[in-house]
Write a protein that holds these residues in place. Structure first.
Motif, PDB file in Angstrom:
ATOM      1  N   MET A 250       0.829  -1.201   0.000  1.00 34.94           N
ATOM      2  CA  MET A 250       0.000   0.000   0.000  1.00 34.94           C
ATOM      3  C   MET A 250       0.865   1.254   0.000  1.00 34.94           C
ATOM      4  O   MET A 250       0.491   2.266  -0.619  1.00 34.94           O
ATOM      5  CB  MET A 250      -0.938  -0.007   1.207  1.00 34.94           C
ATOM      6  N   TYR A 254       0.239   3.959  -2.894  1.00 39.27           N
ATOM      7  CA  TYR A 254      -0.101   5.342  -2.543  1.00 39.27           C
ATOM      8  C   TYR A 254       0.887   6.320  -3.163  1.00 39.27           C
ATOM      9  O   TYR A 254       0.481   7.362  -3.694  1.00 39.27           O
ATOM     10  CB  TYR A 254      -0.134   5.504  -1.026  1.00 39.27           C
ATOM     11  N   ARG A 255       2.165   5.992  -3.086  1.00 35.74           N
ATOM     12  CA  ARG A 255       3.159   6.885  -3.702  1.00 35.74           C
ATOM     13  C   ARG A 255       2.900   7.027  -5.195  1.00 35.74           C
ATOM     14  O   ARG A 255       2.943   8.133  -5.740  1.00 35.74           O
ATOM     15  CB  ARG A 255       4.576   6.343  -3.470  1.00 35.74           C
ATOM     16  N   THR A 258      -0.342   9.093  -5.793  1.00 33.91           N
ATOM     17  CA  THR A 258      -0.312  10.479  -5.339  1.00 33.91           C
ATOM     18  C   THR A 258       0.734  11.320  -6.058  1.00 33.91           C
ATOM     19  O   THR A 258       0.571  12.538  -6.208  1.00 33.91           O
ATOM     20  CB  THR A 258      -0.061  10.512  -3.819  1.00 33.91           C
ATOM     21  N   ALA A 276      -0.464  15.076   2.237  1.00 36.73           N
ATOM     22  CA  ALA A 276      -0.084  13.813   1.599  1.00 36.73           C
ATOM     23  C   ALA A 276       1.286  13.354   2.073  1.00 36.73           C
ATOM     24  O   ALA A 276       1.500  12.153   2.322  1.00 36.73           O
ATOM     25  CB  ALA A 276      -0.079  13.982   0.080  1.00 36.73           C
ATOM     26  N   LEU A 280       1.965   9.855   4.249  1.00 29.80           N
ATOM     27  CA  LEU A 280       2.918   8.861   3.762  1.00 29.80           C
ATOM     28  C   LEU A 280       4.030   8.623   4.774  1.00 29.80           C
ATOM     29  O   LEU A 280       4.413   7.474   5.029  1.00 29.80           O
ATOM     30  CB  LEU A 280       3.509   9.324   2.425  1.00 29.80           C
ATOM     31  N   LEU A 337      -3.719   5.990   4.485  1.00 26.58           N
ATOM     32  CA  LEU A 337      -3.411   6.286   3.083  1.00 26.58           C
ATOM     33  C   LEU A 337      -4.657   6.172   2.205  1.00 26.58           C
ATOM     34  O   LEU A 337      -4.894   7.023   1.333  1.00 26.58           O
ATOM     35  CB  LEU A 337      -2.326   5.334   2.583  1.00 26.58           C
ATOM     36  N   PHE A 338      -5.439   5.143   2.432  1.00 24.52           N
ATOM     37  CA  PHE A 338      -6.576   4.912   1.546  1.00 24.52           C
ATOM     38  C   PHE A 338      -7.619   6.025   1.641  1.00 24.52           C
ATOM     39  O   PHE A 338      -8.207   6.423   0.638  1.00 24.52           O
ATOM     40  CB  PHE A 338      -7.229   3.565   1.868  1.00 24.52           C
ATOM     41  N   ALA A 341      -6.616   8.783  -0.714  1.00 21.67           N
ATOM     42  CA  ALA A 341      -6.092   8.401  -2.033  1.00 21.67           C
ATOM     43  C   ALA A 341      -7.001   8.820  -3.184  1.00 21.67           C
ATOM     44  O   ALA A 341      -6.645   8.636  -4.344  1.00 21.67           O
ATOM     45  CB  ALA A 341      -5.842   6.896  -2.081  1.00 21.67           C
ATOM     46  N   CYS A 345      -9.898   5.486  -6.330  1.00 20.10           N
ATOM     47  CA  CYS A 345      -9.406   4.258  -5.690  1.00 20.10           C
ATOM     48  C   CYS A 345     -10.540   3.345  -5.253  1.00 20.10           C
ATOM     49  O   CYS A 345     -10.301   2.193  -4.898  1.00 20.10           O
ATOM     50  CB  CYS A 345      -8.525   4.607  -4.495  1.00 20.10           C
ATOM     51  N   ALA A 352      -5.749  -0.359  -4.941  1.00 19.26           N
ATOM     52  CA  ALA A 352      -5.790   0.208  -3.591  1.00 19.26           C
ATOM     53  C   ALA A 352      -6.995  -0.287  -2.794  1.00 19.26           C
ATOM     54  O   ALA A 352      -6.888  -0.585  -1.597  1.00 19.26           O
ATOM     55  CB  ALA A 352      -5.793   1.735  -3.662  1.00 19.26           C
TER      56      ALA A 352
END
Length: 391
Positions: A250, A254-255, A258, A276, A280, A337-338, A341, A345, A352
């Motif tokens: 994840m 995410y990286r 984003t 963000a 992270l 993160l989700f 996102a 997503c 994700a």
């Protein structure tokens, strides 16, 4: 992240891209694809904890869990089912030599799924028990030749003895009833045991005996470094490893999402925004902490086994609850993160959302229920006797 030397993990890295490519189809089929099983068998992952006497690898628990983490990053369901098929070999090595020969002598590649909550009923009979009942939650059963079933039998003083019995694929049918929100690809279906299935005594072991070095198979492999150990910690560690692998994946997803994401209404670059970056960073720290915590625990398992020492009740309480706390940390990291996102997503073809769902499923198992684990550890820390109602 850096990993310790691990030849099996090196081989796995070559097949993981293909397993990842199959992840969407695996979800649709609600079971691990045959190709994924063939790939795992091609590198002998299923033999990780199998006795060398039958061609197994007998690798250490830290080596195994590192492999499970990696598989989970490619497909959580494949890791869930595949790891159980592998870890059940450690449990089988504690059964009688006769049972092991029946299991592996003709087919050294044989594996077992399991359903260990004592839903079924047994009737004592000459030479064993007669088993009846449907057994749910048998992950990976589509790909196993045997099954390990949990049940209660009466002891000499009328007490209930939690036990395991091994049955062959001929003794049950599989009900295709796995319709779940998470771990869809694990194929965790129901085993419909044929009426009055006979389980001979040599294929039955008490769970307590497997935790205390008193099972029929104890001592069969005196030169082994992994079988001088209780079965349950080896069985249970895979769940935390899967949670860790999903969380580590994840972070990558995410990286990637984003980095180049632009807000539709303003054109602002999300990846350059402070929230963000902060999300992270915190999730990265949390996942790294979960890995370090679990690696320490897995190393303790390995050291105790190599020293041929059984863990104390206090150590067992920590080992059991450490993994649940690590799963809790991993889920928190994934959620952080989700939730930021973006709406895209939530589409079903976005990786994700699968990671989000599978992550939460890792906390749904009885061994990773942190409400239960907090009570187990709290009682241990206060010097209280274990509560038998908490498995």
């Amino acid at each position: 992240m850096m990993h310790r030397p691990n030849p099996l993990l090196d081989k796995l890295q070559e097949i993981l891209p293909r397993i990842a490519e199959n992840a969407a189809q695996a979800e649709q089929d609600r079971t691990v694809p045959e190709e994924n099983i063939r790939l795992l068998k091609s590198v002998k992952f299923h033999r990780a904890l199998q006795p060398k006497a039958y061609g197994g690898l007998e690798i250490s628990l830290p080596e195994l869990t590192d492999c499970i983490v990696a598989i989970a990053g490619a497909c959580g369901g494949t890791a869930w089912a595949g790891s159980l098929l592998a870890t059940h070999s450690h449990q089988m090595a504690m059964f009688s030599k006769q049972a092991q020969d029946e299991f592996w002598a003709e087919d050294p590649d044989a594996t077992a799924s399991s359903s260990i909550a004592p839903f079924g009923k047994v009737e004592e009979t000459e030479g064993g028990v007669l088993f009846n009942g449907d057994m749910k939650w048998s992950s990976g059963c589509d790909h196993a030749e045997w099954a390990i079933l949990g049940f209660l039998r009466n002891g000499e003083n009328g007490e209930k003895i939690y036990s395991f019995g091994v049955v062959s694929r001929d003794d049950y049918e599989i009900e295709d009833d796995w319709y779940a929100a998470g771990m869809r690809s694990s194929g965790t279906k129901t085993l419909k045991i044929k009426p009055d299935t006979f389980i001979p005594e040599h294929r039955i072991e008490a769970a307590k005996d497997m935790m205390t070095g008193k099972s029929a198979g104890f001592g069969l492999y005196p030169d082994s470094k992994i079988f001088y150990a209780p079965y349950r910690p080896y069985f249970a560690c895979g769940f935390a490893a899967i949670g860790l692998g999903i969380a580590e994946r994840m972070l990558e997803v995410y990286r990637n999402i984003t980095k180049n994401r632009v807000r539709a209404y303003t054109g602002a670059k999300v990846g350059h925004a402070t929230p963000a970056l902060m999300r992270l960073a915190e999730s990265t720290h949390q996942v790294a902490a979960a890995r370090a915590f679990m690696e320490k625990t897995w190393d303790e398992h390995k050291a105790m086994s190599e020293q041929q020492r059984y863990p104390t009740d206090e150590q067992l309480a920590f080992w059991r609850t450490n993994q649940a706390y690590a799963v809790k940390m991993c889920i928190e990291a994934v959620d952080r993160l989700f939730e930021a996102a973006g709406g895209s997503c939530w589409f079903s073809d976005n990786e994700a959302q699968r990671l989000f769902r599978d992550s939460h499923m890792t906390a749904a198992h009885a061994y990773t229920d942190y409400d239960v684990c907090k009570q187990i550890l709290g009682r241990s820390l206060m010097g209280m006797e274990p509560d038998p109602t908490m498995v």
